[in-house]
Design a protein around this motif. Structure first.
Motif, PDB file in Angstrom:
ATOM      1  N   SER A  90      13.236  16.599  -8.319  1.00  0.00           N
ATOM      2  CA  SER A  90      14.306  17.138  -9.164  1.00  0.00           C
ATOM      3  C   SER A  90      15.269  18.019  -8.364  1.00  0.00           C
ATOM      4  O   SER A  90      14.998  18.391  -7.220  1.00  0.00           O
ATOM      5  CB  SER A  90      13.704  17.946 -10.314  1.00  0.00           C
ATOM      6  N   ASP A  91      16.391  18.338  -8.981  1.00  0.00           N
ATOM      7  CA  ASP A  91      17.392  19.254  -8.418  1.00  0.00           C
ATOM      8  C   ASP A  91      17.935  18.811  -7.068  1.00  0.00           C
ATOM      9  O   ASP A  91      18.016  19.596  -6.119  1.00  0.00           O
ATOM     10  CB  ASP A  91      16.831  20.678  -8.320  1.00  0.00           C
ATOM     11  N   VAL A 118      15.215  13.189 -12.682  1.00  0.00           N
ATOM     12  CA  VAL A 118      16.249  12.767 -11.733  1.00  0.00           C
ATOM     13  C   VAL A 118      17.573  12.651 -12.483  1.00  0.00           C
ATOM     14  O   VAL A 118      17.737  11.783 -13.341  1.00  0.00           O
ATOM     15  CB  VAL A 118      15.882  11.426 -11.057  1.00  0.00           C
ATOM     16  N   ILE A 119      18.490  13.551 -12.138  1.00  0.00           N
ATOM     17  CA  ILE A 119      19.802  13.588 -12.785  1.00  0.00           C
ATOM     18  C   ILE A 119      20.863  13.218 -11.765  1.00  0.00           C
ATOM     19  O   ILE A 119      20.890  13.749 -10.660  1.00  0.00           O
ATOM     20  CB  ILE A 119      20.081  14.996 -13.375  1.00  0.00           C
ATOM     21  N   LYS A 129      23.920  12.159 -15.975  1.00  0.00           N
ATOM     22  CA  LYS A 129      23.085  11.236 -16.748  1.00  0.00           C
ATOM     23  C   LYS A 129      21.716  11.149 -16.076  1.00  0.00           C
ATOM     24  O   LYS A 129      21.595  11.276 -14.866  1.00  0.00           O
ATOM     25  CB  LYS A 129      23.706   9.842 -16.805  1.00  0.00           C
ATOM     26  N   LEU A 130      20.704  10.917 -16.897  1.00  0.00           N
ATOM     27  CA  LEU A 130      19.360  10.723 -16.362  1.00  0.00           C
ATOM     28  C   LEU A 130      19.266   9.334 -15.745  1.00  0.00           C
ATOM     29  O   LEU A 130      19.696   8.347 -16.352  1.00  0.00           O
ATOM     30  CB  LEU A 130      18.312  10.849 -17.461  1.00  0.00           C
ATOM     31  N   LEU A 131      18.706   9.255 -14.558  1.00  0.00           N
ATOM     32  CA  LEU A 131      18.547   7.962 -13.890  1.00  0.00           C
ATOM     33  C   LEU A 131      17.702   7.024 -14.740  1.00  0.00           C
ATOM     34  O   LEU A 131      17.946   5.822 -14.776  1.00  0.00           O
ATOM     35  CB  LEU A 131      17.920   8.150 -12.502  1.00  0.00           C
ATOM     36  N   SER A 132      16.733   7.561 -15.451  1.00  0.00           N
ATOM     37  CA  SER A 132      15.844   6.737 -16.277  1.00  0.00           C
ATOM     38  C   SER A 132      16.600   6.011 -17.385  1.00  0.00           C
ATOM     39  O   SER A 132      16.138   4.983 -17.878  1.00  0.00           O
ATOM     40  CB  SER A 132      14.734   7.596 -16.885  1.00  0.00           C
ATOM     41  N   GLN A 133      17.761   6.524 -17.781  1.00  0.00           N
ATOM     42  CA  GLN A 133      18.516   5.921 -18.875  1.00  0.00           C
ATOM     43  C   GLN A 133      19.561   4.917 -18.402  1.00  0.00           C
ATOM     44  O   GLN A 133      20.245   4.320 -19.225  1.00  0.00           O
ATOM     45  CB  GLN A 133      19.181   7.018 -19.706  1.00  0.00           C
ATOM     46  N   LEU A 134      19.685   4.737 -17.087  1.00  0.00           N
ATOM     47  CA  LEU A 134      20.685   3.804 -16.558  1.00  0.00           C
ATOM     48  C   LEU A 134      20.038   2.466 -16.231  1.00  0.00           C
ATOM     49  O   LEU A 134      18.947   2.412 -15.688  1.00  0.00           O
ATOM     50  CB  LEU A 134      21.331   4.379 -15.296  1.00  0.00           C
ATOM     51  N   SER A 135      20.752   1.388 -16.576  1.00  0.00           N
ATOM     52  CA  SER A 135      20.267   0.049 -16.214  1.00  0.00           C
ATOM     53  C   SER A 135      20.871  -0.326 -14.865  1.00  0.00           C
ATOM     54  O   SER A 135      21.789   0.323 -14.373  1.00  0.00           O
ATOM     55  CB  SER A 135      20.686  -0.964 -17.275  1.00  0.00           C
ATOM     56  N   GLY A 136      20.368  -1.397 -14.283  1.00  0.00           N
ATOM     57  CA  GLY A 136      20.892  -1.861 -13.000  1.00  0.00           C
ATOM     58  C   GLY A 136      22.377  -2.163 -13.049  1.00  0.00           C
ATOM     59  O   GLY A 136      23.102  -1.920 -12.090  1.00  0.00           O
TER      60      GLY A 136
END
Length: 183
Positions: A90-91, A118-119, A129-136
């Motif tokens: 993080s950070d 992970v932002i 945005k959170l990396l977990s919420q982004l698609s490829g």
């Protein structure tokens, strides 16, 4: 007396070898602590100003990389860490382009909670945005040059299904016609 000198020399050599091995496996400027005999290492690389993930000991159990200047992770950086139990990334000012996909996929397999921290810092379209919420597809540079449209698949599938039905109807007609000729 000779036995004592040999034991002292053996102890000295063992200490030197331990220091050399420890220096070799602990990346600078990180701090490594043994978690006990044969239990692996705690590798603390937090707040060290790192711009890339250093080579890590394969016996790393706990890894702290938070609060650095990491923007991406090189492909395969964590693949040898089969004993890893805990990780904090993080950070960091993560650049969420196509090169971050390795980290995203690796963390999805390793720890959803680590991924949740992970932002993205850049590019502007992904900022905060959170990396977990982004698609490829949302990661810059991962989009295909010639995107395939779902409608293309629909028309292709419709044509194949129609052709299969037509062949089935023709086969049934031919079968009936051949039965009429047989009688």
């Amino acid at each position: 007396m000779a036995t004592i000198k040999i034991l002292t020399a053996a102890g000295f050599v063992t200490s030197v070898l331990f220091c050399l091995v420890h220096a070799e496996i602990c990346p600078l400027p990180c701090i490594c602590e043994s978690l006990g005999q044969m239990k692996g290492w705690l590798v603390d690389c937090s707040s060290k100003g790192l711009t890339e993930v250093p080579a890590l000991p394969i016996s790393t159990r706990k890894l702290y990389l938070q609060n650095n200047s990491l923007t991406t992770v090189r492909l395969g950086a964590f693949d040898s860490l089969s004993n890893l139990e805990e990780m904090n990334v993080s950070d960091n000012p993560w650049n969420c382009d196509c090169h971050i996909l390795y980290l995203k996929l690796w963390l999805e397999d390793f720890s959803e909670s680590s991924l949740a921290n992970v932002i993205c810092a850049t590019p502007a379209s992904c900022e905060r945005k959170l990396l977990s919420q982004l698609s490829g597809n949302e990661l810059e540079g991962c989009r295909k040059s010639f995107p395939i449209k779902c409608l293309d698949f629909f028309w292709r599938d419709l044509a194949l299904i129609s052709l299969a039905i037509l062949i089935l109807i023709l086969t049934l007609c031919a079968l009936r016609f051949s039965k009429k000729l047989a009688y």
